[in-house]
Design an enzyme around this catalytic site. Structure first.
Site, PDB file in Angstrom:
ATOM      1  N   HIS A  22       7.689 -10.631   2.469  1.00 17.87           N
ATOM      2  CA  HIS A  22       8.210  -9.030   2.585  1.00 17.87           C
ATOM      3  C   HIS A  22       7.758  -8.176   2.430  1.00 17.87           C
ATOM      4  CE1 HIS A  22      10.907  -6.367   1.049  1.00 17.87           C
ATOM      5  NE2 HIS A  22      11.389  -5.909   2.361  1.00 17.87           N
ATOM      6  N   ASP A  66      10.324  -4.026   8.392  1.00 20.44           N
ATOM      7  CA  ASP A  66      10.875  -3.643   6.884  1.00 20.44           C
ATOM      8  C   ASP A  66      11.706  -2.748   6.750  1.00 20.44           C
ATOM      9  OD1 ASP A  66      11.612  -3.785   3.776  1.00 20.44           O
ATOM     10  OD2 ASP A  66       9.182  -3.589   3.424  1.00 20.44           O
ATOM     11  N   MET A  76      -2.261   6.744  11.919  1.00 21.93           N
ATOM     12  CA  MET A  76      -3.654   7.247  11.660  1.00 21.93           C
ATOM     13  C   MET A  76      -3.675   8.616  12.242  1.00 21.93           C
ATOM     14  SD  MET A  76      -7.985   7.043  12.190  1.00 21.93           S
ATOM     15  CE  MET A  76      -7.965   5.394  10.783  1.00 21.93           C
ATOM     16  N   TYR A 116      -7.548   4.308   6.127  1.00 16.24           N
ATOM     17  CA  TYR A 116      -8.196   3.244   5.232  1.00 16.24           C
ATOM     18  C   TYR A 116      -8.680   2.792   4.567  1.00 16.24           C
ATOM     19  CZ  TYR A 116     -11.717   5.279   8.956  1.00 16.24           C
ATOM     20  OH  TYR A 116     -12.063   5.897  10.263  1.00 16.24           O
TER      21      TYR A 116
END
Length: 147
Positions: A22, A66, A76, A116
């Protein structure tokens, strides 16, 4: 061979998805993403010859997102000044909506260099041959609940 498992999910990838707990994060990267340098301290799985959408769809068949965070899926963000269209993001919305009842509301954006930084701490990075620009996506694993 196993029944019910998408064929695109290799034994190595299935093992990693099973090992993840998780809140662990998984990056599915496009062909331009520096997967090997970002993944020096994480697991890098090569899925050459495949695109992000087909892998995303297969992964979300077995991978819960989640529910304890607002945006368990992150893209991104396009850099200011880059004149890049991102039609693949609409495809991602459709795939996520197919597998998670919360729909596109679970998808956020992370600035390129922050993405990143997050990728360096992900549990694993899947390197694809995706040609679309800004096609990187990060998933945060949720809890499997008996249904």
């Amino acid at each position: 061979m196993l029944k019910g498992i998408p064929k695109i999910l290799s034994p190595q990838l299935l093992k990693v998805l099973c090992e993840m707990g998780h809140s662990d994060r998984l990056v599915i990267s496009d062909g331009n993403f520096p997967a090997e340098s970002m993944g020096r301290n994480t697991i890098v799985i090569r899925c050459d010859g495949h695109g992000v959408p087909e892998l995303l769809d297969a992964i979300l068949k077995v991978f819960p997102l989640d529910t304890y965070v607002e945006k368990p899926v992150n893209l991104m963000q396009v850099m200011l000044g880059d004149k890049v269209e991102t039609p693949i993001w609409k495809t991602y919305e459709e795939i996520v909506t197919k597998h998670d009842g919360r729909g596109k509301a679970v998808i956020g954006n992370i600035e390129r260099f922050a993405f990143y930084d997050e990728a360096k701490t992900a549990y694993a990075i899947i390197a694809t041959s995706e040609k679309a620009l800004y096609a990187n996506i990060m998933l945060q694993k949720g809890v499997v609940v008996d249904e």
